[in-house]
Design a protein around this motif. Structure first.
Motif, short mmCIF file in Angstrom:
data_model
loop_
_atom_site.label_atom_id
_atom_site.label_comp_id
_atom_site.label_asym_id
_atom_site.label_seq_id
_atom_site.Cartn_x
_atom_site.Cartn_y
_atom_site.Cartn_z
N GLU A 109 0.98 -1.06 0.31
CA GLU A 109 -0.32 0.58 0.10
C GLU A 109 0.64 1.53 -0.42
OE1 GLU A 109 -2.69 0.10 2.96
OE2 GLU A 109 -4.21 -1.65 2.29
N LEU A 110 0.63 2.26 -0.96
CA LEU A 110 0.97 3.67 -0.59
C LEU A 110 0.65 4.79 0.14
CD1 LEU A 110 1.58 3.84 -5.02
CD2 LEU A 110 3.51 3.65 -3.03
N PRO A 111 1.21 5.29 0.40
CA PRO A 111 0.55 6.56 1.82
C PRO A 111 -0.64 7.78 0.55
CG PRO A 111 2.03 7.18 0.58
CD PRO A 111 2.44 5.74 0.25
N TYR A 112 -0.71 7.53 -0.47
CA TYR A 112 -1.56 8.66 -0.64
C TYR A 112 -3.20 7.67 -1.72
CZ TYR A 112 3.44 9.57 -2.72
OH TYR A 112 4.22 9.72 -2.10
N GLY A 113 -3.88 6.73 -0.74
CA GLY A 113 -5.07 6.09 -0.65
C GLY A 113 -5.42 5.18 -2.19
N LYS A 114 -6.41 4.08 -2.62
CA LYS A 114 -6.14 3.51 -3.31
C LYS A 114 -6.31 4.24 -4.65
CE LYS A 114 -9.78 -0.30 -5.53
NZ LYS A 114 -8.67 -0.88 -5.46
N MET A 115 -5.49 3.96 -5.71
CA MET A 115 -5.51 4.71 -7.48
C MET A 115 -7.05 4.23 -7.93
SD MET A 115 -4.23 5.70 -9.50
CE MET A 115 -2.67 5.76 -9.24
N THR A 116 -7.72 4.86 -8.74
CA THR A 116 -8.80 4.79 -9.19
C THR A 116 -8.66 4.96 -10.86
OG1 THR A 116 -9.42 7.14 -9.50
CG2 THR A 116 -10.04 5.52 -6.96
N ASP A 117 -9.46 3.95 -11.77
CA ASP A 117 -9.35 4.56 -12.66
C ASP A 117 -8.91 5.86 -13.74
OD1 ASP A 117 -9.28 1.71 -13.70
OD2 ASP A 117 -11.07 1.41 -14.33
N SER A 118 -10.24 6.80 -12.68
CA SER A 118 -10.15 8.28 -13.25
C SER A 118 -8.73 9.89 -12.58
CB SER A 118 -11.15 8.77 -12.81
OG SER A 118 -11.35 8.88 -11.26
N PHE A 119 -8.03 8.68 -11.50
CA PHE A 119 -7.30 9.51 -10.91
C PHE A 119 -5.93 10.56 -12.60
CE2 PHE A 119 -2.91 10.64 -10.29
CZ PHE A 119 -2.80 11.42 -9.29
N TRP A 159 14.12 1.16 -3.81
CA TRP A 159 12.81 0.08 -4.09
C TRP A 159 11.54 1.07 -4.10
CZ3 TRP A 159 13.47 -4.50 -2.75
CH2 TRP A 159 15.00 -5.40 -2.56
N PRO A 160 10.44 0.67 -5.16
CA PRO A 160 9.28 1.34 -5.29
C PRO A 160 7.92 1.72 -4.17
CG PRO A 160 8.75 -0.68 -6.19
CD PRO A 160 10.42 -0.45 -5.48
N HIS A 161 8.28 0.41 -3.14
CA HIS A 161 7.03 1.12 -1.90
C HIS A 161 7.51 2.45 -0.93
CE1 HIS A 161 5.18 -0.66 1.87
NE2 HIS A 161 4.46 0.28 1.21
N HIS A 162 8.89 2.50 -0.44
CA HIS A 162 9.09 3.92 0.00
C HIS A 162 9.63 4.23 -0.77
CE1 HIS A 162 7.15 1.83 3.39
NE2 HIS A 162 8.90 0.50 2.99
N PHE A 163 10.36 4.48 -1.52
CA PHE A 163 10.75 4.79 -3.19
C PHE A 163 12.23 5.61 -2.08
CE2 PHE A 163 10.26 8.67 -6.08
CZ PHE A 163 10.24 7.75 -7.33
N ASP A 164 12.65 4.39 -2.04
CA ASP A 164 14.29 4.91 -1.59
C ASP A 164 14.93 4.52 -1.93
OD1 ASP A 164 13.65 2.38 -0.42
OD2 ASP A 164 14.99 2.89 0.82
N SER A 165 16.28 5.11 -2.41
CA SER A 165 17.53 5.08 -3.15
C SER A 165 18.03 3.68 -2.29
CB SER A 165 18.63 5.78 -3.46
OG SER A 165 17.22 5.88 -5.05
#
Length: 250
Positions: A109-119, A159-165
């Motif tokens: 899960e990302l900290p931005y809520g669920k991705m929707t088709d209309s985003f 790492w795409p989850h936390h987006f750290d190098s």
């Protein structure tokens, strides 16, 4: 920091390509991303034997389909919906001669809520994109320098989850993580970090000597941190060298 959200979300289409087409790795490394510091690209692992990749271009805020190190197709993300981007990803990856279809299904899960088709994606200001890219470049080059000089085995990946190098190395039974993180509840800025672990427990840093740049944390997160504002590649290298050596000396 809406620009970080937009870049972080854009990177998930690359992670989803790894999930869709690459063999699953126990450590989830099939989802992580490379970074081309010269071109300013985040990139997938090669998705087939021909070396095809999907990349995110910081400067253009776009996705490229790459074959033979050349961008063959490009999608500008500004104004595009999630549905449109997934459709484009599915179309370009037919060139893989694939037996699987592209699917945007993340197992975290990302900290931005669920991705929707209309985003709808909105391109950040150019100075915001340039700054985020420059932070990533400084960190990546410093990390590569330290890995080479210390003869570590780790690769520097995003790492795409936390987006750290970051990289991870085991030294004398100490697990050592080091890299650059995006702003969070601990530091309201991009920041460099080094942290050592004994098993799953962070190693106490309360008796560690001060380092030239940055500071030691010991409450919750145990390790060294350095906010990226005004950090040069030389300062970043000094930070990693000094903080890593503290753990190596234990």
């Amino acid at each position: 920091m809406i620009h970080i959200k937009m870049i972080h979300l854009a990177a998930q289409y690359l992670a989803a390509a790894g999930i869709s087409f690459l063999d699953k790795k126990q450590d989830d490394s099939h989802t992580n991303l490379g970074f081309d510091a010269k071109k300013g690209y985040l990139e997938t692992w090669p998705l087939n034997e021909g070396g095809c990749k999907i990349v995110f271009d910081y400067t253009q805020f776009s996705l490229h389909w790459i074959t033979n190190n050349t961008a063959r197709m490009t999608l500008q993300l500004d104004g595009k919906t999630h549905r449109e981007i997934v459709k484009w990803m599915d179309e370009v990856t037919t060139a893989l001669g694939r037996t699987k279809t592209y699917s945007y299904k993340l197992h975290y899960e990302l900290p931005y809520g669920k991705m929707t088709d209309s985003f709808v994606f909105t391109k950040p200001l150019q100075r915001e994109l340039n700054q985020a890219l420059e932070f990533r470049r400084i960190a990546h080059r410093a990390l590569e320098n330290v890995v080479e000089k210390m003869k570590f085995d780790t690769n520097i990946r995003i790492w795409p989850h936390h987006f750290d190098s970051g990289g991870y190395e085991t030294i004398k039974n100490i697990g050592l993580g080091f890299g650059m993180a995006i702003p969070d509840t601990m530091v309201n800025d991009f920041y460099l970090y080094t942290s050592g672990y004994s098993g799953h427990d962070g190693i106490d840093t309360s008796n560690f000597d001060e380092i030239t740049f940055g500071e030691w944390k010991n409450d919750g997160f145990k390790g060294a941190v350095l906010p990226m504002q005004d950090v040069t590649e030389a300062k970043a290298i000094t930070f990693f060298n000094e903080s890593i050596r503290k753990y190596k000396a234990l």
